[in-house]
Motif scaffolding. Structure first.
Motif, PDB file in Angstrom:
ATOM      1  N   LEU A  61     -61.550  47.657  28.959  1.00  0.00           N
ATOM      2  CA  LEU A  61     -62.085  47.440  30.303  1.00  0.00           C
ATOM      3  C   LEU A  61     -61.023  46.799  31.181  1.00  0.00           C
ATOM      4  N   LEU A  62     -60.743  47.475  32.281  1.00  0.00           N
ATOM      5  CA  LEU A  62     -59.845  46.954  33.303  1.00  0.00           C
ATOM      6  C   LEU A  62     -60.707  46.396  34.427  1.00  0.00           C
ATOM      7  N   GLY A  63     -60.731  45.074  34.584  1.00  0.00           N
ATOM      8  CA  GLY A  63     -61.559  44.468  35.607  1.00  0.00           C
ATOM      9  C   GLY A  63     -61.059  43.074  35.914  1.00  0.00           C
ATOM     10  N   CYS A  64     -61.877  42.316  36.660  1.00  0.00           N
ATOM     11  CA  CYS A  64     -61.442  40.991  37.086  1.00  0.00           C
ATOM     12  C   CYS A  64     -62.636  40.049  37.149  1.00  0.00           C
ATOM     13  N   VAL A  65     -62.465  38.854  36.605  1.00  0.00           N
ATOM     14  CA  VAL A  65     -63.476  37.802  36.682  1.00  0.00           C
ATOM     15  C   VAL A  65     -62.827  36.561  37.284  1.00  0.00           C
ATOM     16  N   GLY A  66     -63.652  35.586  37.640  1.00  0.00           N
ATOM     17  CA  GLY A  66     -63.133  34.329  38.153  1.00  0.00           C
ATOM     18  C   GLY A  66     -62.827  33.356  37.031  1.00  0.00           C
ATOM     19  N   ARG A  67     -62.092  32.331  37.364  1.00  0.00           N
ATOM     20  CA  ARG A  67     -61.819  31.258  36.390  1.00  0.00           C
ATOM     21  C   ARG A  67     -62.959  30.243  36.450  1.00  0.00           C
ATOM     22  N   ASP A  68     -64.115  30.677  36.009  1.00  0.00           N
ATOM     23  CA  ASP A  68     -65.296  29.825  36.084  1.00  0.00           C
ATOM     24  C   ASP A  68     -66.175  30.050  34.863  1.00  0.00           C
ATOM     25  N   MET A  69     -67.291  29.351  34.818  1.00  0.00           N
ATOM     26  CA  MET A  69     -68.188  29.422  33.666  1.00  0.00           C
ATOM     27  C   MET A  69     -68.699  30.840  33.442  1.00  0.00           C
ATOM     28  N   PHE A  70     -69.100  31.526  34.524  1.00  0.00           N
ATOM     29  CA  PHE A  70     -69.625  32.876  34.370  1.00  0.00           C
ATOM     30  C   PHE A  70     -68.555  33.823  33.826  1.00  0.00           C
ATOM     31  N   GLY A  71     -67.319  33.647  34.304  1.00  0.00           N
ATOM     32  CA  GLY A  71     -66.238  34.488  33.808  1.00  0.00           C
ATOM     33  C   GLY A  71     -66.052  34.327  32.311  1.00  0.00           C
ATOM     34  N   SER A  72     -66.071  33.093  31.839  1.00  0.00           N
ATOM     35  CA  SER A  72     -65.924  32.829  30.403  1.00  0.00           C
ATOM     36  C   SER A  72     -67.079  33.430  29.617  1.00  0.00           C
ATOM     37  N   GLN A  73     -68.301  33.274  30.115  1.00  0.00           N
ATOM     38  CA  GLN A  73     -69.468  33.812  29.423  1.00  0.00           C
ATOM     39  C   GLN A  73     -69.429  35.336  29.346  1.00  0.00           C
ATOM     40  N   LEU A  74     -69.017  35.954  30.429  1.00  0.00           N
ATOM     41  CA  LEU A  74     -68.974  37.417  30.456  1.00  0.00           C
ATOM     42  C   LEU A  74     -67.887  37.951  29.526  1.00  0.00           C
ATOM     43  N   LYS A  75     -66.762  37.288  29.469  1.00  0.00           N
ATOM     44  CA  LYS A  75     -65.710  37.705  28.537  1.00  0.00           C
ATOM     45  C   LYS A  75     -66.187  37.580  27.099  1.00  0.00           C
ATOM     46  N   ASP A  76     -66.879  36.503  26.790  1.00  0.00           N
ATOM     47  CA  ASP A  76     -67.403  36.322  25.438  1.00  0.00           C
ATOM     48  C   ASP A  76     -68.402  37.432  25.085  1.00  0.00           C
ATOM     49  N   ALA A  77     -69.255  37.786  26.040  1.00  0.00           N
ATOM     50  CA  ALA A  77     -70.253  38.822  25.790  1.00  0.00           C
ATOM     51  C   ALA A  77     -69.587  40.178  25.548  1.00  0.00           C
ATOM     52  N   LEU A  78     -68.575  40.496  26.318  1.00  0.00           N
ATOM     53  CA  LEU A  78     -67.874  41.764  26.142  1.00  0.00           C
ATOM     54  C   LEU A  78     -67.127  41.800  24.804  1.00  0.00           C
ATOM     55  N   ARG A  79     -66.510  40.701  24.478  1.00  0.00           N
ATOM     56  CA  ARG A  79     -65.791  40.613  23.202  1.00  0.00           C
ATOM     57  C   ARG A  79     -66.752  40.808  22.028  1.00  0.00           C
ATOM     58  N   ALA A  80     -67.946  40.243  22.139  1.00  0.00           N
ATOM     59  CA  ALA A  80     -68.937  40.370  21.074  1.00  0.00           C
ATOM     60  C   ALA A  80     -69.413  41.809  20.907  1.00  0.00           C
ATOM     61  N   GLU A  81     -69.305  42.604  21.977  1.00  0.00           N
ATOM     62  CA  GLU A  81     -69.704  44.012  21.906  1.00  0.00           C
ATOM     63  C   GLU A  81     -68.573  44.914  21.412  1.00  0.00           C
ATOM     64  N   GLY A  82     -67.420  44.328  21.136  1.00  0.00           N
ATOM     65  CA  GLY A  82     -66.298  45.127  20.653  1.00  0.00           C
ATOM     66  C   GLY A  82     -65.472  45.756  21.745  1.00  0.00           C
ATOM     67  N   VAL A  83     -65.664  45.340  23.000  1.00  0.00           N
ATOM     68  CA  VAL A  83     -64.870  45.868  24.114  1.00  0.00           C
ATOM     69  C   VAL A  83     -63.538  45.119  24.180  1.00  0.00           C
ATOM     70  N   ASP A  84     -62.448  45.853  24.317  1.00  0.00           N
ATOM     71  CA  ASP A  84     -61.121  45.251  24.444  1.00  0.00           C
ATOM     72  C   ASP A  84     -60.993  44.650  25.841  1.00  0.00           C
ATOM     73  N   ILE A  85     -60.882  43.345  25.918  1.00  0.00           N
ATOM     74  CA  ILE A  85     -60.774  42.665  27.221  1.00  0.00           C
ATOM     75  C   ILE A  85     -59.372  42.116  27.456  1.00  0.00           C
ATOM     76  N   SER A  86     -58.408  42.605  26.695  1.00  0.00           N
ATOM     77  CA  SER A  86     -57.051  42.076  26.820  1.00  0.00           C
ATOM     78  C   SER A  86     -56.432  42.383  28.187  1.00  0.00           C
ATOM     79  N   ARG A  87     -57.010  43.353  28.916  1.00  0.00           N
ATOM     80  CA  ARG A  87     -56.469  43.724  30.217  1.00  0.00           C
ATOM     81  C   ARG A  87     -57.313  43.172  31.371  1.00  0.00           C
ATOM     82  N   LEU A  88     -58.294  42.341  31.065  1.00  0.00           N
ATOM     83  CA  LEU A  88     -59.069  41.692  32.126  1.00  0.00           C
ATOM     84  C   LEU A  88     -58.203  40.677  32.853  1.00  0.00           C
ATOM     85  N   ARG A  89     -58.382  40.614  34.150  1.00  0.00           N
ATOM     86  CA  ARG A  89     -57.644  39.658  34.968  1.00  0.00           C
ATOM     87  C   ARG A  89     -58.565  38.531  35.415  1.00  0.00           C
ATOM     88  N   GLU A  90     -57.956  37.406  35.770  1.00  0.00           N
ATOM     89  CA  GLU A  90     -58.697  36.282  36.308  1.00  0.00           C
ATOM     90  C   GLU A  90     -58.175  35.985  37.707  1.00  0.00           C
TER      91      GLU A  90
END
Length: 307
Positions: free
Chosen positions: A68-97
């Motif tokens: 997934l190529l996308g962007c989140v903020g450096r905030d609580m929601f961003g951290s939670q969403l990254k954790d949720a995606l990681r738990a689903e097996g989605v590669d988030i190594s290209r997510l930006r903050e």
């Protein structure tokens, strides 16, 4: 009967999703407040959302190898969403903050309807140059999938990079808007509903079948429980009927359809549509968008029952 993908990494479709990531904040109340009024709500819940993230999760649950190529903020929601995606097996190594708030949707449910305010936040910080910096992701993908919740210029660059590397570009034109001819020309498959199709082609209503034939071989249009329609290159219309299920919550059905189309793209459009319609049907039998998306095993069981 089309055969769903298995979990052998050598046969997994490599799907690159370029799109949005939101936190959905849902409040239920007996009625909507009047202007200036404060009401007690009945329930509150937060859910991972955003069309990009939703479609990434749908494809991953169905056996695809997803980045997934996308962007989140450096905030609580961003951290939670990254954790949720990681738990689903989605590669988030290209997510930006970004130094802005993570995208969010505030949803009020009352009187059998809903009112939604979406704040794009970090989603609008995903820019064309960021895709250029991650061009390797386009080289590595088998199929690229995008939506319209990030800037139009970013979607256009995603289509350009997919074309440059010979990868099919699938575009879910939602939220609906008129699309530039150059973007349409680079799109291997457009996946609108009837309303989105008319807006995408800048058409003032009219016969949806005629609109499909304006892009032969390149549009799969969804029609809810009626299933989906595809105009073949020769102008013939293919109808994939919907699957009869007990509907609990239709949220996320369209995103499930798109994620499944990308996951099963190597099987050919008509087989992929059958599996996508089945996956979308399964998704409406459970509550929630991502939480209701089916696994590959559940889809395989359904297809066996339909055989």
């Amino acid at each position: 009967m089309p055969t769903p993908l298995n979990d052998d990494e050598e046969t997994m479709t490599r799907v690159l999703v370029v799109g949005s990531i939101n936190m959905d904040l849902v409040v239920e109340a007996e009625r909507y407040p009047r202007l200036g009024e404060t009401l007690f709500g009945e329930r509150f819940a937060s859910y991972p959302g955003g069309k990009g993230a939703n479609q990434a999760v749908a494809a991953a649950r169905l056996g695809a190898q997803v980045s997934l190529l996308g962007c989140v903020g450096r905030d609580m929601f961003g951290s939670q969403l990254k954790d949720a995606l990681r738990a689903e097996g989605v590669d988030i190594s290209r997510l930006r903050e970004a130094d802005v708030a993570t995208g969010l949707a505030t949803i009020t449910l009352a009187e059998g309807d809903n009112a939604i305010v979406v704040v794009p936040g970090a989603n609008h910080q995903l820019l064309p140059q960021h895709l250029d910096q991650d061009e390797q992701a386009f080289r590595d993908a088998d199929v690229v999938l995008a939506q319209m919740e990030v800037p139009l210029a970013t979607v256009e660059r995603a289509a350009e990079l997919a074309e440059r590397h010979g990868k099919p570009f699938l575009l879910n034109p939602a939220p609906a808007r008129s699309l530039p001819p150059e973007l349409l020309a680079r799109t291997a498959l457009l996946t609108p509903n009837e309303h989105e199709l008319a807006l995408a082609l800048d058409a003032d209503g009219g016969d949806w079948q005629a609109l499909l034939r304006r892009l032969p071989g390149r549009v799969a249009m969804t029609r809810g429980k009626d299933g989906a329609y595809f105009c073949r290159a020769d102008g013939g219309l293919h109808h994939q009927p919907g699957f009869t299920v007990s509907v609990v919550d239709s949220t996320g059905a369209g995103d499930t359809f798109n994620g499944a189309l990308a996951a099963f793209w190597p099987q050919g459009i008509e087989a992929a549509m059958a599996l996508a319609c089945a996956a979308a049907a399964l998704s409406v039998t459970c509550s929630g968008a991502q939480s209701g998306m089916p696994t590959l095993a559940a889809l395989q069981d359904m297809m066996k029952e339909q055989a």
